[in-house]
Design an enzyme around this catalytic site. Structure first.
Site, PDB file in Angstrom:
ATOM      1  N   ARG A 273      38.035  58.300  39.662  1.00 25.04           N
ATOM      2  CA  ARG A 273      38.222  57.352  40.766  1.00 25.04           C
ATOM      3  C   ARG A 273      38.630  56.013  40.162  1.00 25.04           C
ATOM      4  O   ARG A 273      37.842  55.367  39.483  1.00 25.04           O
ATOM      5  CB  ARG A 273      36.914  57.259  41.558  1.00 25.04           C
ATOM      6  CG  ARG A 273      36.772  55.988  42.349  1.00 25.04           C
ATOM      7  CD  ARG A 273      35.755  56.053  43.450  1.00 25.04           C
ATOM      8  NE  ARG A 273      34.391  56.376  43.060  1.00 25.04           N
ATOM      9  CZ  ARG A 273      33.536  55.530  42.492  1.00 25.04           C
ATOM     10  NH1 ARG A 273      33.896  54.312  42.153  1.00 25.04           N
ATOM     11  NH2 ARG A 273      32.308  55.915  42.212  1.00 25.04           N
ATOM     12  N   HIS A 277      33.814  52.672  44.537  1.00 27.67           N
ATOM     13  CA  HIS A 277      33.420  53.689  45.531  1.00 27.67           C
ATOM     14  C   HIS A 277      34.054  53.391  46.885  1.00 27.67           C
ATOM     15  O   HIS A 277      34.683  54.242  47.511  1.00 27.67           O
ATOM     16  CB  HIS A 277      31.890  53.734  45.623  1.00 27.67           C
ATOM     17  CG  HIS A 277      31.370  54.463  46.813  1.00 27.67           C
ATOM     18  ND1 HIS A 277      31.613  55.804  47.021  1.00 27.67           N
ATOM     19  CD2 HIS A 277      30.615  54.042  47.859  1.00 27.67           C
ATOM     20  CE1 HIS A 277      31.022  56.176  48.151  1.00 27.67           C
ATOM     21  NE2 HIS A 277      30.427  55.134  48.678  1.00 27.67           N
ATOM     22  N   TYR A 286      28.886  49.281  36.592  1.00 28.79           N
ATOM     23  CA  TYR A 286      28.468  50.565  36.034  1.00 28.79           C
ATOM     24  C   TYR A 286      29.523  51.265  35.163  1.00 28.79           C
ATOM     25  O   TYR A 286      29.284  52.358  34.684  1.00 28.79           O
ATOM     26  CB  TYR A 286      27.977  51.513  37.139  1.00 28.79           C
ATOM     27  CG  TYR A 286      28.955  51.740  38.298  1.00 28.79           C
ATOM     28  CD1 TYR A 286      29.971  52.681  38.196  1.00 28.79           C
ATOM     29  CD2 TYR A 286      28.834  51.009  39.479  1.00 28.79           C
ATOM     30  CE1 TYR A 286      30.852  52.892  39.241  1.00 28.79           C
ATOM     31  CE2 TYR A 286      29.709  51.215  40.534  1.00 28.79           C
ATOM     32  CZ  TYR A 286      30.715  52.165  40.414  1.00 28.79           C
ATOM     33  OH  TYR A 286      31.587  52.371  41.447  1.00 28.79           O
TER      34      TYR A 286
END
Lengths: 385, 343
Positions: A273, A277, A286
């Site tokens: 990705r 998100h 992260y």
């Protein structure tokens, strides 16, 4: 040009079964340790050039759709958009591999697959815009509602495929889920039911590395997500999720086997990705830039484009044409999304039950009175001016 | 179901003693025979005929594809039923025991209840979820919950529960025929209750959502459903000796709720007691009492009282008789209805 005029993927029919690799039937349960690849290998020589070009055009359009939808969140036109940038090869292959009578069960990140299957891009976005949960008739398009709870759509796919089989229809259900979703109970129950029932289902896991912020290593201890198939008694396959022809081929084989009564397959597409998100998430908390950069070098659009230009199947003009078509789609989408949707408050009560309960009739009457009072107030305010 | 009832009604048939379990089984059988899209699925429903034998003989008569023993996974069973309904089937799911239905809650709440709404009416889900519920059979832990409050609190579901043999048949037929999902709560301690009943000429039950007055009276109304109906009927008979003439309303359906029948009864009697097994706090009785108060305040001679199970996890079987509302507790509540204010 309106968005609908663009031919959707539903009009494209691959010649089944894919000719460039013999299908193993029954397939081995254990996946190969390395993700299957076509680009840059000898297998590409056997691929159908028409399919490759089609994949390329759809990837370019899909990428543009993702950037346009993300832009719409910044303009406040979409409440949220979970971008599938970087994962377009999976999205497009999933849409192209299905026949018209087949069913797609997308998760919330799979808007692009639904659009590539032929769904009106605006209808596909109503959930994220916030005006309707599902802006289309699932039966008309054979696309289940975009599913927000994780993995809960997988048992639906199994039940639908099972029902179709009981009715004697050779329909296949393709269910999409993310790496995080494979930890949910519904994932396991769906796989088990599908295997026991030999249901014509294909499970496509897009392993994009993170479930919001949690990396795969904290999600599973399995050697790969495809390995999970073994325990249920179905073949598991591992594929490079950024290699569009490879995803298409692996899905084609699984769909063909399901259609022949060979039962379900679990496919793990290893991808990444590229965005956060959703637009509400901060991915820098992260993951590190170097990782993102490494995946940028493995971009699904660029990978295919390089291969096709190298083999003389695509030139600058072809690329420009694909980009132009994508721009037209984006412009039309932007225009249509710039109009405010018309909402009818009384619709709140319309589709709860086939027939409204007396309780809902009372509440509807109360809202009607509120709306009338509001309108009267506006009228008198205007007259007072 | 009305068509079946009318058709069958033309024939003459002798009523014989039948249990609620037999009537439920017969309703499944008749629905399956009439409509090839009706499929029964669940754990043990096939060869065994269900742990309560409700589905006895269905697999034999209609085959494994119509009455299917599934893997043991409630979310999977209900989730698969969603997909089956999406493809035009009419699944009837058995949850075996009340507390075993909880793993399927997400499917029920997020999908079964909402699919019609989520799709703007394009995709209704005609699923019937049969849940044997309640105590009184000496079941061990997790076999006696009354979960109706959870289902009631979820818009999009119908919640239906029979208390008689006739209703078991008629309401289950109506639930299966409904285009909306129905949580069909079966009071398991009434499974073996008997009545003279003819499967060839079943009584007319009418659409889901109509309560029925089981006993007329003038002094107060007992409002109840499912397993507590026999308790209330017995209490009403016993109350005659005390000089109370009690009316008993059997709700039959918690959603939709029949405000009309309930309010009409309470306006006649001026007093009401709601009786159910499930815990009282946050339970159906609070909702019902509020609705009565809103509609009948000026007719009420006393506050609406509730007789419910205690607010405790369902107790071990050797203590359950202390937990379940019985005749005495109902009569105690009736005695508390401020009768002295009358005289």
């Amino acid at each position: 040009m309106t968005v609908q005029e663009l031919p959707g993927a539903a009009t494209y029919r691959p010649t089944p079964p894919p000719a460039w690799k013999p299908i193993t039937d029954p397939a081995p349960l254990l996946p190969d340790p390395e993700p299957y690849r076509v680009l840059g290998t000898d297998a590409i020589a056997d691929a159908d050039p028409e399919l490759l070009l089609r994949l390329h055009a759809e990837l370019v359009r899909g990428r543009r759709y993702n950037t346009q939808a993300t832009a719409l969140t910044k303009q406040g036109r979409l409440a949220v958009y979970p971008s599938s940038t970087g994962q377009e090869a999976c999205e497009i292959a999933a849409a192209l591999v299905l026949e018209e009578r087949d069913w797609l069960f997308p998760s919330y990140r799979d808007t692009l697959a639904a659009v590539a299957r032929g769904l009106d891009p605006v209808e596909a976005l109503t959930l994220l815009r916030g005006d309707r949960h599902t802006g289309y008739d699932p039966r008309e398009h054979r696309i289940a509602p975009l599913c927000t709870p994780l993995a809960t759509q997988l048992p639906h796919a199994v039940g639908l495929a099972h029902a179709a089989r009981l009715k004697g229809d050779d329909v296949v259900a393709l269910a999409m889920v993310g790496d995080g979703g494979t930890s949910e109970g519904d994932f396991h129950e769906a796989l088990n039911f599908a295997a026991v029932w030999k249901a014509p289902v294909v499970f496509l896991v897009q392993n994009n590395g993170f479930a919001i912020s949690v990396p795969l290593a904290k999600q599973t201890a399995a050697p790969s997500l495809a390995h999970k198939a073994v325990g249920y008694g179905m073949p598991g396959r591992l594929v490079d999720g950024n290699d569009a022809p490879a995803v298409h081929q692996v899905l084609s084989e699984a769909v063909a086997r399901a259609r022949r009564g060979g039962g379900p397959t679990l496919i793990e597409a290893v991808t990444y990705r590229m965005e956060a998100h959703t637009n509400a998430d901060d991915a820098t908390r992260y993951r590190v830039d170097s990782e993102v950069e490494a995946w940028r070098a493995h971009d699904p659009v660029q990978l295919l484009e390089r291969e096709l230009t190298g083999r003389g199947l695509l030139d600058d003009e072809g690329i420009a044409q694909a980009k132009e078509a994508a721009e037209r789609m984006a412009a039309a989408l932007r225009d249509r999304m710039n109009a405010d949707p018309e909402l009818a408050p009384m619709d709140l009560f319309t589709h709860v039950y086939a027939e409204q309960t007396s309780q809902l009739r009372e509440q509807a009457a109360a809202l009607r009175a509120e709306l009338d009072a509001e309108q009267d107030h506006e009228h008198s305010a205007e007259e007072g001016r | 179901m009305t068509t079946a009832a009318t058709k069958a009604g033309a024939r003459t048939a002798k009523a014989k003693p039948a249990t609620m379990a037999q009537a439920l089984g017969r309703a499944l059988r008749d629905s399956m025979a009439e409509d090839p899209t009706v499929h029964v699925l669940g754990e043990d429903v096939g060869t065994l005929g269900g742990v309560f034998r409700i589905t006895d003989g269905l697999a034999e008569e209609f085959g494994d594809d119509r009455c299917t023993d599934t893997p043991l996974a409630e979310a999977g069973i209900l989730g698969a039923a969603v997909g089956m309904a999406m493809y035009g089937l009419r699944p009837v799911v058995e949850m075996q025991f009340d507390a075993f239905a909880y793993p399927a809650f997400e499917q029920l709440m997020s999908h079964v209840a909402k699919m019609r709404n989520r799709t703007g009416g394009a995709m209704p889900l005609p699923i019937t979820v049969r849940v044997p519920y309640g105590g009184g059979i000496g079941g061990v832990e997790h076999h006696s919950d009354s979960s109706e409050a959870y289902y009631m609190a979820t818009p999009g579901l119908h919640v239906v529960t029979p208390a008689t043999v006739e209703d078991a048949y008629g309401l289950l037929r109506a639930s299966i025929a409904s285009d909306d999902p129905v949580v069909f709560l079966e009071p398991k301690r009434l499974y073996w209750s008997k009545a003279d009943w003819s499967p060839e000429a079943p009584a007319e039950v009418g659409p889901i959502g109509k309560a029925v007055v089981r006993r007329t009276g003038r002094s107060a109304t007992l409002i109840t459903y499912g397993p507590s109906l026999p308790v209330c009927m017995e209490a009403a008979e016993a109350a005659v000796a005390e000089g109370w003439d009690l009316e008993v309303v059997d709700l039959r359906s918690l959603v939709p709720f029949d405000d009309e029948t309930v309010a009409a009864s309470v306006r006649r009697t001026g007093r009401a007691v709601v009786v159910h097994e499930s815990p009282g706090f946050g339970g159906p009785g609070g909702e019902i009492a509020a609705r009565i108060t809103e509609r009948c305040f000026h007719h009420l001679e006393a506050p609406v009282l509730r007789v419910a199970g205690f607010d405790i996890p369902y107790p071990p079987p050797m203590l359950e008789r202390h937990h379940l509302p019985g005749v005495d507790r109902v009569l105690d509540a009736v005695a508390r209805l401020q009768w002295e204010a009358d005289s």
